[in-house]
Design an enzyme around this catalytic site. Structure first.
Site, PDB file in Angstrom:
ATOM      1  N   THR A 156      59.250 -57.394  82.830  1.00 37.83           N
ATOM      2  CA  THR A 156      58.885 -56.008  83.083  1.00 37.83           C
ATOM      3  C   THR A 156      59.371 -55.560  84.446  1.00 37.83           C
ATOM      4  O   THR A 156      59.037 -56.158  85.466  1.00 37.83           O
ATOM      5  CB  THR A 156      57.357 -55.837  83.000  1.00 37.83           C
ATOM      6  OG1 THR A 156      56.900 -56.328  81.746  1.00 37.83           O
ATOM      7  CG2 THR A 156      56.976 -54.381  83.146  1.00 37.83           C
ATOM      8  N   LYS A 207      44.713 -58.968  69.243  1.00 36.48           N
ATOM      9  CA  LYS A 207      46.012 -58.341  68.953  1.00 36.48           C
ATOM     10  C   LYS A 207      45.846 -57.057  68.151  1.00 36.48           C
ATOM     11  O   LYS A 207      46.693 -56.720  67.317  1.00 36.48           O
ATOM     12  CB  LYS A 207      46.935 -59.325  68.215  1.00 36.48           C
ATOM     13  CG  LYS A 207      47.288 -60.556  69.027  1.00 36.48           C
ATOM     14  CD  LYS A 207      48.260 -61.444  68.280  1.00 36.48           C
ATOM     15  CE  LYS A 207      48.657 -62.625  69.138  1.00 36.48           C
ATOM     16  NZ  LYS A 207      47.531 -63.474  69.517  1.00 36.48           N
ATOM     17  N   SER A 226      44.413 -59.987  74.032  1.00 38.30           N
ATOM     18  CA  SER A 226      45.527 -60.814  73.556  1.00 38.30           C
ATOM     19  C   SER A 226      45.136 -61.713  72.402  1.00 38.30           C
ATOM     20  O   SER A 226      45.995 -62.164  71.643  1.00 38.30           O
ATOM     21  CB  SER A 226      46.055 -61.663  74.719  1.00 38.30           C
ATOM     22  OG  SER A 226      45.020 -62.480  75.254  1.00 38.30           O
ATOM     23  N   ASP A 236      61.875 -62.366  85.637  1.00 40.07           N
ATOM     24  CA  ASP A 236      60.731 -61.643  85.117  1.00 40.07           C
ATOM     25  C   ASP A 236      61.237 -60.667  84.062  1.00 40.07           C
ATOM     26  O   ASP A 236      62.438 -60.407  83.950  1.00 40.07           O
ATOM     27  CB  ASP A 236      60.038 -60.902  86.262  1.00 40.07           C
ATOM     28  CG  ASP A 236      58.806 -60.138  85.806  1.00 40.07           C
ATOM     29  OD1 ASP A 236      58.101 -60.637  84.907  1.00 40.07           O
ATOM     30  OD2 ASP A 236      58.561 -59.041  86.329  1.00 40.07           O
ATOM     31  N   PHE A 238      41.352 -53.674  72.742  1.00 44.57           N
ATOM     32  CA  PHE A 238      42.422 -54.643  72.496  1.00 44.57           C
ATOM     33  C   PHE A 238      42.303 -55.811  73.471  1.00 44.57           C
ATOM     34  O   PHE A 238      41.926 -55.632  74.618  1.00 44.57           O
ATOM     35  CB  PHE A 238      43.779 -53.965  72.678  1.00 44.57           C
ATOM     36  CG  PHE A 238      44.950 -54.911  72.581  1.00 44.57           C
ATOM     37  CD1 PHE A 238      45.569 -55.136  71.363  1.00 44.57           C
ATOM     38  CD2 PHE A 238      45.426 -55.570  73.707  1.00 44.57           C
ATOM     39  CE1 PHE A 238      46.647 -56.002  71.284  1.00 44.57           C
ATOM     40  CE2 PHE A 238      46.497 -56.439  73.628  1.00 44.57           C
ATOM     41  CZ  PHE A 238      47.110 -56.651  72.408  1.00 44.57           C
ATOM     42  N   ARG A 267      52.855 -64.966  79.030  1.00 38.66           N
ATOM     43  CA  ARG A 267      51.472 -64.996  79.512  1.00 38.66           C
ATOM     44  C   ARG A 267      51.283 -66.057  80.593  1.00 38.66           C
ATOM     45  O   ARG A 267      50.302 -66.788  80.610  1.00 38.66           O
ATOM     46  CB  ARG A 267      50.500 -65.249  78.350  1.00 38.66           C
ATOM     47  CG  ARG A 267      50.604 -64.273  77.204  1.00 38.66           C
ATOM     48  CD  ARG A 267      50.305 -62.853  77.625  1.00 38.66           C
ATOM     49  NE  ARG A 267      48.926 -62.666  78.015  1.00 38.66           N
ATOM     50  CZ  ARG A 267      48.429 -61.522  78.489  1.00 38.66           C
ATOM     51  NH1 ARG A 267      49.228 -60.467  78.642  1.00 38.66           N
ATOM     52  NH2 ARG A 267      47.177 -61.417  78.812  1.00 38.66           N
ATOM     53  N   ARG A 309     100.549 -83.546 102.482  1.00 37.04           N
ATOM     54  CA  ARG A 309      99.625 -82.624 101.824  1.00 37.04           C
ATOM     55  C   ARG A 309     100.388 -81.562 101.027  1.00 37.04           C
ATOM     56  O   ARG A 309      99.981 -81.178  99.929  1.00 37.04           O
ATOM     57  CB  ARG A 309      98.733 -81.957 102.865  1.00 37.04           C
ATOM     58  CG  ARG A 309      97.687 -81.011 102.270  1.00 37.04           C
ATOM     59  CD  ARG A 309      96.808 -81.751 101.245  1.00 37.04           C
ATOM     60  NE  ARG A 309      95.842 -80.909 100.606  1.00 37.04           N
ATOM     61  CZ  ARG A 309      94.547 -80.847 100.951  1.00 37.04           C
ATOM     62  NH1 ARG A 309      94.109 -81.590 101.949  1.00 37.04           N
ATOM     63  NH2 ARG A 309      93.713 -80.069 100.302  1.00 37.04           N
ATOM     64  N   ASP A 369      53.740 -61.049  80.248  1.00 35.25           N
ATOM     65  CA  ASP A 369      53.513 -60.169  79.119  1.00 35.25           C
ATOM     66  C   ASP A 369      53.222 -60.960  77.853  1.00 35.25           C
ATOM     67  O   ASP A 369      53.331 -62.187  77.804  1.00 35.25           O
ATOM     68  CB  ASP A 369      54.729 -59.266  78.896  1.00 35.25           C
ATOM     69  CG  ASP A 369      54.326 -57.882  78.420  1.00 35.25           C
ATOM     70  OD1 ASP A 369      53.255 -57.786  77.804  1.00 35.25           O
ATOM     71  OD2 ASP A 369      55.069 -56.929  78.661  1.00 35.25           O
TER      72      ASP A 369
END
Length: 1482
Positions: free
Chosen positions: A627, A805, A802, A625, A800, A1061, A1350, A948
């Site tokens: 934020t 803008k 999206s 994420d 405002f 978004r 071995r 965001d």
């Protein structure tokens, strides 16, 4: 009327209309009450609903006399239960019981975002009205069933824990296998001497695993109980007809009773055995005595058992219900028609405290300030006169900034419970779906005056979602739309699933291989013993009384099962308990690591899922994420450009990354620049204090440092520039929707609360410079302008979103007396949007100012700053009034309101005059760029999934070095002018874009063969490409399997992926796409509730315990304090855990193969009759005491390199991604080595004792099978333990001590036990065997021949074919890492820096050739815009205190830096990447 999915009329245009359109027609069907899908989709038909509703609404008197509209309580009074009703109740109880077990096999709600979308399941919610008959069943109960508001994120309940946990554990085939063996051992025919002792390991494993699961789940249960018992206010007195009345099933009653008993028992234990509990008990007893003395009853709440809970509504405040109602107030309001004043006032209806779990669909609830919303509700009214309320969505989208929500206009005047009880209405709502940003519904009512049906549309802006918090609003009232699992936050939260690590999953294949081997061993034993049964003569005829089996076939069958018990340790049951011990210790080490401790919030790294720590060492993809995860969500105003002049000094994190890529010593450069910034800051503060009296001036909070701006405000650069600077800051102080709140600690201090942190940063900077926003009035804002308080009337606010803008506000500008006022529009928004709306009229906008501003904005964007532009427009009063009429019409529109408003906004936001631009830095968390760089060196790919905006995510991408200027940004979007050529539908556009990018950039077609090849390719992408995609385009990209495959291949070949978004469900879908499509290890990290689905979908989920809530932490597998701790968690603890377990598991199988196959070789000489080669205690103690501890110590403490080297050389992590340390090929080599050593262990002693028949000193022979088993066991034990020491990379006294003790235990137990008469045939065997030199000779020689192959292979590999860690270990031994401190962590900003003299790129198999490195110098001082313009003048520089030579130096460095920026390319237009040429072209 009812309808279902078959009820649409497909023969007309009705399908094209929205179900919420008033003209939408539904086909009338005959109601079938037995139809299970009845009212799955439902809405009231408008043609005849008015008549029907009027009959149900009526007046209060009619209701009392009309049996049709009696309440359900009245209608059910005296009703007797019949057999059918009883059977229905039984069926429902059984269904709830079965549902408790569903998540045993089905732990995921959905695999795709679409399956969570049930928006077509319409519902109608009635208030103060009875339900129509078609919504009731034959018992007058609602047909629709809604989930309770009680949520459960746990895997278990207290009652169902034991059966469900046992079922989950026995899904493991190995546990079933051991259970079968325990059952077989109970029968004497199979020769198990002590069946009870044989069952102990399985019992211990089951009990310990249950305790671990219970502890992990109990923490989730406590949080669930606190949430469910949080208090809110519910309106009581009005019956809720939408849900069944007092319906509690028998199963729920049974669970409640058990829960109460459990709580009381836990409470008793707490009060009896803990100090805090004893103290609480004393206080409770004291309180009881005091109440008894006062004669009051003792109050009781269900939260008493927790110690503390979240009481949202505990306020000692008077009721909001007034005793009188001013009806004149309502009569003057157009909304008063919603309230029916002819209805009587009901004094019995009050808001009363109740628990969240008791909230139901249709309830009226009241939320108080700072309370969380308990369910998804439609806002009826708020304490604000305009119905406005503010919310904080940090639990939904991780952001702490405030959002504005609006009550419905028809009901916004409602204030009290009396008002709401005098209303009758219903809501037609869409069904539940996971999209957080959309909602559609209609509120309908009959106007009490004209009796006409009225309607108001409900959008997402009229709703409060569960999990959000009410802020800056005294109260808000709403009606519940969705509860519990139907709420958006729960639909976006995945079910808590049971995670298993990759090694644990692949371990099943190893176990299966051993099962196959075991089967063939048992089959051989059965066949041979069956054939031997026929041999004549045999000792059985003379010394035995026959066999249990009477025929060769039956004897072979019995021998098969005897051999299964005899060789059962080939599949070691102790392996699982050993793994649990190791993983528990690893979780403790992670918790105790002080370098993972975040002292700011006192939080250590906490492992919540102990069984997947080894997955931390194999992570290839990280999904983060933004934020609160990468950023602090703290915005700081850094720079601005006004009238073509740039102001501000800042050395940003993005600029640091850019300079570092250019080869510059950023540490030295940053120290010089920050010292200069500090000097400028002090000068600026002094001049601000002398300029004007600012009541809200706090020097410590200043983020914008520019002494030149203050000087220009004083007129140092002329009156014009002074006026421009002042007007610019005044515009910033006015163009916003922020609120003012008094600081709780310092009441005189005003805190700015805004819808976005960007807006808060802008208003705060204007305050610092003397333009102080101090409050709101009913008509506008109060701003303190350079010490003088002024009031500005705000006419309109164009909000405002999206799509736009931008946001604007219109301010009234009074003129002289008698003159008509003017209106001033202030607009701020994305630079590309503002530039496209600037006036092109001659003389309005200065061309030089436009060019210089565009160039500055480009430079700001390159430095990782978020840019905005401000512009204005003067409007005549007559033009404003004409526009305002259109605005009022659009604002009151019920259909397509947003589209109509957008058209109106667009008409006035034209022909703007540019004022300037701003640049804001979104502060990253400490060490994020360094962490991402180190993770990249480790071969880990990072994708950013955020809700965001696109431009914000891009800026952060540059700041934290996810993106760089050399990358081409491949834009995927579903709409826009530049993508019309790609198709007519969003799905077609996205599909064609993906295909084009694949073919043109990578030469791929997206076929299944390419995907198959991609699964085997774990290298880093080579091309400089990054994918930018928004939520709508992502929805199309994930819609079908073929397109999803192509999208996955495209993303895999890009260095960075930014999904913007996106909803929480889409985040989870992306994680699942990568995890399942590429078969890679995925990790998701987030901090909010919106990240829960992503965290639970990934293989490993990390929660950040920051300031954005703790929901992600509670649902995560690991919790950390900051993102930078993820680097150490993966590179150190994850890598160690993976390598330890990858070595421990084959070692465990190896040591058991030696011992078990020695028994098998012995069967060759006794015809596999089931007799033991070893004394029985050897079989028990081999895995319990002789060999168990060293291999566990290996898994807990082994280290190939130290922590500081793991951090210094992150390339060592790549082996986990490539799965080199654990795979079936390596496992098979260990098994072959075990077979070889078993041959040596058995046949060496056999060949010594068989031909010689060695006799001891007392004349007794050593030919007994138990005596031969002593050296066989000795070789197995010592060879296995020394083998562990050979493969262990870290030798210390602790590990060597336990290996030595394990060998001593074998020798000591043999001597002690054989000295006891209880050993029977084994009596005195220790003294006899140990007293012969042949024993010691065969022991030493056998061990030597076991280990020498071995040892030879290991030496050959390290000398001729060394791997990365071998080389680094040699460097370590040479002292090349001595200069690194033990707590070395390059992500820690407070740690001392280490000069790396060595480069380790050659260790990285993904390494690329280094690109050409630029050594250009850096611009470290502010300058006028004209300096970077061809028209720049020397005197402009001198005006700011510069010199001519300094001007040339700045000009040269600016040009060089800008040239280095041009590598960044965009495939399509995208906001957020500012280009001067693209801005000027608009």
């Amino acid at each position: 009327m009812s309808r279902n999915s078959k009820g649409y009329n497909n023969e007309n245009d009705n399908d094209k209309k929205s179900p919420f359109d008033d003209s939408f027609q539904f086909e009338t069907d005959t109601v079938d009450l037995d139809d299970k899908d009845l009212f799955e989709e439902m809405v009231i038909d408008n043609d005849d609903e008015t008549t029907d509703v009027e009959a149900r609404v009526g007046s209060s008197t009619q209701q009392d006399n009309n049996p049709r509209v009696r309440t359900r309580r009245d209608r059910t009074k005296g009703r007797k239960f019949n057999s059918k009703r009883t059977m229905n109740a039984v069926k429902e109880t059984m269904k709830e019981t079965v549902d408790e077990f569903k998540d045993v096999y089905y732990t995921d709600k959905s695999d795709t975002f679409e399956t969570q979308n049930r928006e077509n399941e319409y519902r109608s919610i009635y208030f103060n009205l009875p339900l129509p008959d078609e919504m009731l069943d034959e018992d007058d109960m609602p047909i629709l069933k809604y989930p309770r508001n009680k949520i459960r994120t746990t895997k278990y309940t207290a009652l169902m824990f034991l059966p469900k946990n046992i079922m989950l554990q026995f899904n493991n085939f190995a546990n079933i296998y051991f259970l079968i063996l325990c059952i077989l051992g109970a029968f004497q025919i199979f020769g198990v001497s002590n069946p009870g002792l044989a069952a102990v390991p399985l019992i211990v494993i089951v009990i310990l695993t249950s305790l671990k699961d219970a502890f992990e789940d109990s923490r989730r249960a406590l949080i669930d109980m606190q949430v469910n018992n949080t208090k809110t206010y519910i309106l009581e007195g009005v019956e809720n007809e939408n849900v069944p009345y007092d319906h509690v099933s028998l199963w729920r009653k049974f669970k409640k009773a058990n829960t109460k008993l459990l709580i009381r028992f836990l409470n008793y234990l707490n009060e009896t055995f803990t100090a805090s509990g004893k103290e609480a008990r004393k206080e409770r007893h004291l309180k009881e005595k005091q109440l008894k003395r006062m004669g009051k009853a003792l109050p009781r709440t269900s939260l008493d058992s927790f110690g503390e809970g979240r009481f949202s509504g505990e306020y000692l405040r008077p009721s909001l219900d007034a005793r009188t109602i001013d009806e004149n107030l309502f009569s003057q309001n157009v909304n008063a028609k919603f309230v029916d004043f002819s209805m009587p006032i009901r004094d019995d209806c009050k808001f009363k405290k109740n628990y969240w779990k008791n909230v139901k669909v249709g309830d009226i609830i009241r939320i108080h300030n700072n309370d969380e919303v308990p369910a998804d509700v439609a806002i009826i009214s708020s304490s604000d006169e305009d119905g406005v309320c503010c919310i904080e969505n940090k639990n939904l989208d991780g952001e702490t900034n405030l959002k504005i929500r609006q009550a419905l206009k028809c009901s916004s005047s409602i204030r009290t419970s009396r008002d709401i009880t005098r209303t009758k209405f219903w809501i037609e709502s869409e069904g539940p779906h996971a999209n957080l940003y959309t909602y559609q519904g209609n509120l309908k009512w009959i106007d009490p005056e004209d009796k006409q049906l009225k309607n108001e549309s409900i959008t997402i802006n009229n709703t409060l979602l569960r999990g959000c918090t009410l802020r800056n609003t005294k109260w808000a009232m709403g009606i519940v739309l969705f509860t519990g699992d139907d709420t958006k936050i729960m639909l976006n939260s995945g079910v808590t699933s049971t995670k298993k690590s990759r090694i644990s999953k692949e371990l099943n294949l190893s176990v299966l291989i051993n099962f196959v081997v075991l089967f063939f061993l048992c089959l051989i034993a059965g066949i041979v013993n069956g054939v031997y049964y026929k041999k004549k003569p045999s000792s059985r005829d003379f010394f035995e009384f026959g066999t249990v089996a009477g025929s060769p076939a039956l004897n072979g069958f019995v021998s098969f099962w005897v051999a299964l018990i005899l060789y059962q340790s080939l599949v070691p049951i102790s392996l699982y308990i050993s793994i649990e011990i190791i993983k528990t210790c690893q979780a403790i080490f992670i918790y105790l690591d002080v370098l993972l401790y975040y002292d700011k919030i006192d939080y250590p790294c906490t492992a919540k899922s102990w069984n997947i720590s080894d997955d931390l060492g194999q992570v290839e993809y990280i999904f983060s994420d933004k934020t609160g995860t990468l950023t602090q969500n703290v915005m700081e105003f850094k720079k601005c450009t006004v009238n073509g002049v740039s102001y501000g000094r800042a050395y940003t994190e993005a600029l640091t990354g850019l300079r570092k890529r250019q080869g510059i010593d950023v540490e030295e450069e940053a120290s010089v620049e920050r010292a200069a910034i500090k000097v400028d800051r002090e000068i600026m503060i002094e001049e601000l204090q002398s300029m004007a009296d600012n009541s809200q001036f706090y020097p410590d909070e200043i983020t914008f440092v520019s002494k030149n701006y203050v000087r220009d405000m004083k007129g140092a650069n002329g009156a014009t520039q002074q006026k421009c600077c002042e007007h610019f800051m005044l515009a910033v102080a006015l163009c916003h929707t922020a609120l003012i709140e008094h600081n709780e600690v310092e009441p005189t201090k005003l805190e700015i609360k805004a819808q976005s942190p960007d807006e808060a940063a802008l208003v705060t900077t204007a305050r610092d410079l003397g333009f102080n926003f101090v409050g709101k009035t009913k008509t506008g804002y109060i701003v303190e302008v350079l010490g003088i308080q002024k009031e500005f009337e705000i006419l309109n606010v164009l909000e405002f979103n999206s799509t736009r803008k931008r946001m604007s506000c219109i301010i009234k500008i009074p003129q002289g007396e008698g003159q008509e006022p003017k209106a001033l529009l202030l607009c701020k928004g994305a630079d590309s949007v503002i530039y496209s709306r600037l006036s092109h009229k001659a003389g309005v906008n200065d061309t030089n100012v436009l060019e210089n501003t565009a160039q500055h904005l480009e430079q700001y964007a390159t430095e990782g700053l978020r840019t905005l532009c401000l512009a204005q427009k003067e409007i005549s009063w007559s033009d404003y009034l004409a526009w305002n009429e259109k605005y009022n019409v659009a604002a009151s529109s019920l259909a397509n309101r947003e589209d109509e408003l957008e058209e109106v906004y667009d008409t006035i936001e034209q022909d703007l005059v540019l004022l300037g631009g701003t640049a804001i830095e979104d502060k990253l968390q400490d060490g994020v760029p360094e962490s991402i760089a180190m993770l990249g060196q480790a071969g880990i790919k990072l994708w950013v999934l955020t809700g965001d905006k696109v431009e914000t995510a891009i800026n952060i991408g540059f700041s934290c070095n996810v993106l760089n200027n050399e990358m081409e940004l491949l834009v995927l979007k579903s709409e826009g002018e530049d993508v019309k050529e790609y198709g007519s539908t969003p799905h077609e556009v996205v599909s064609n874009l993906i295909v084009e990018y694949l073919q043109s950039r990578f030469g791929m077609s997206g076929s299944e063969e390419e995907l198959k090849h991609a699964k085997d390719d774990h290298s880093l992408p080579t091309g400089e490409f990054a994918i930018i995609i928004d939520g709508e385009a992502l929805k199309s990209a994930l819609s079908d399997e073929e397109l999803r495959r192509k999208f996955l291949l495209l993303c895999k070949n890009c260095k960075a992926v930014l999904c913007c978004r996106v909803s929480p469900a889409q985040k989870a879908a992306v994680v699942k796409m990568v995890k399942n499509g590429l078969d890679v290890m995925t990790l998701a990290i987030g901090d909010g509730s919106n990240d829960v689905a992503m965290i639970q979908s990934a293989d490993v989920g990390i929660g950040i315990a920051g300031e954005e809530g703790r929901q992600a932490v509670m649902c995560s597998d690991f919790a950390i304090g900051q993102f930078r701790f993820l680097t150490r968690l993966l590179l150190v603890h994850g890598r160690w855990s993976y390598k330890r377990l990858a070595e421990m598991v084959p070692q465990f199988f190896f040591k058991n193969v030696i011992f078990t196959l020695a028994l098998f070789w012995n069967g060759v000489h006794n015809d596999f009759d089931g007799s033991y080669l070893f004394e029985f205690t050897y079989l028990t103690f081999y895995n319990l005491a002789f060999t168990s501890v060293p291999v566990i110590i290996l898994g807990i403490f082994d280290q190939d390199v130290s922590a500081k080297i793991s951090m210094a050389v992150p390339q060592l992590y790549i082996s986990g991604i490539l799965r080199k340390d654990w795979n079936q090929y390596r496992f098979m080599w260990y098994m072959l080595d075990g077979i070889y050593q078993s041959v040596i262990s058995y046949f060496f002693p056999y060949l010594v004792y068989r031909p010689n028949n060695i006799v001891t000193q007392n004349g007794l022979g050593l030919d007994h099978r138990f005596y031969v088993g002593v050296p066989v066991t000795g070789i197995c034990v010592i060879a296995a333990n020394i083998y562990i020491l050979m493969e262990q990379r870290r030798w210390d006294w602790f590990s060597c001590l336990f290996i030595f003790l394990s060998i001593i235990v074998y020798i000591g137990w043999t001597g002690i036990w054989s000295s006891s008469l209880n050993s029977y045939e084994f009596f005195k065997s220790g003294a006899r065997v140990f007293g012969t030199p042949s024993f010691w000779a065969v022991l030493i020689i056998g061990i030597f021949f076991c280990l020498i192959p071995r040892f030879f292979c290991d030496c050959l590999q390290k000398l001729l074919y060394p791997n990365d860690v071998d080389i680094v270990r040699e460097m370590w031994q040479q002292g090349q890492f001595d200069k690194y401190p033990e707590d070395y962590d390059p992500t820690d900003p407070n740690a001392s820096k280490v000069d790396k003299s060595y480069h380790y790129d050659q260790l990285n198999p993904f390494n690329e050739d280094n690109a050409n490195i630029s050594h250009e110098s850096l611009i470290v001082e502010e300058y006028p815009l004209h300096d970077i313009s061809p028209m720049g003048k020397e005197e402009d520089v001198m005006a700011h205190g510069g010199s001519s030579s300094n001007s040339e130096d700045i000009h040269m460095r600016t040009g060089n830096l800008r040239t280095s920026m041009q590598g960044n390319r965009l495939s399509l237009d995208l906001p957020g990447v500012t280009r001067a040429t693209s801005l000027l072209s608009k």
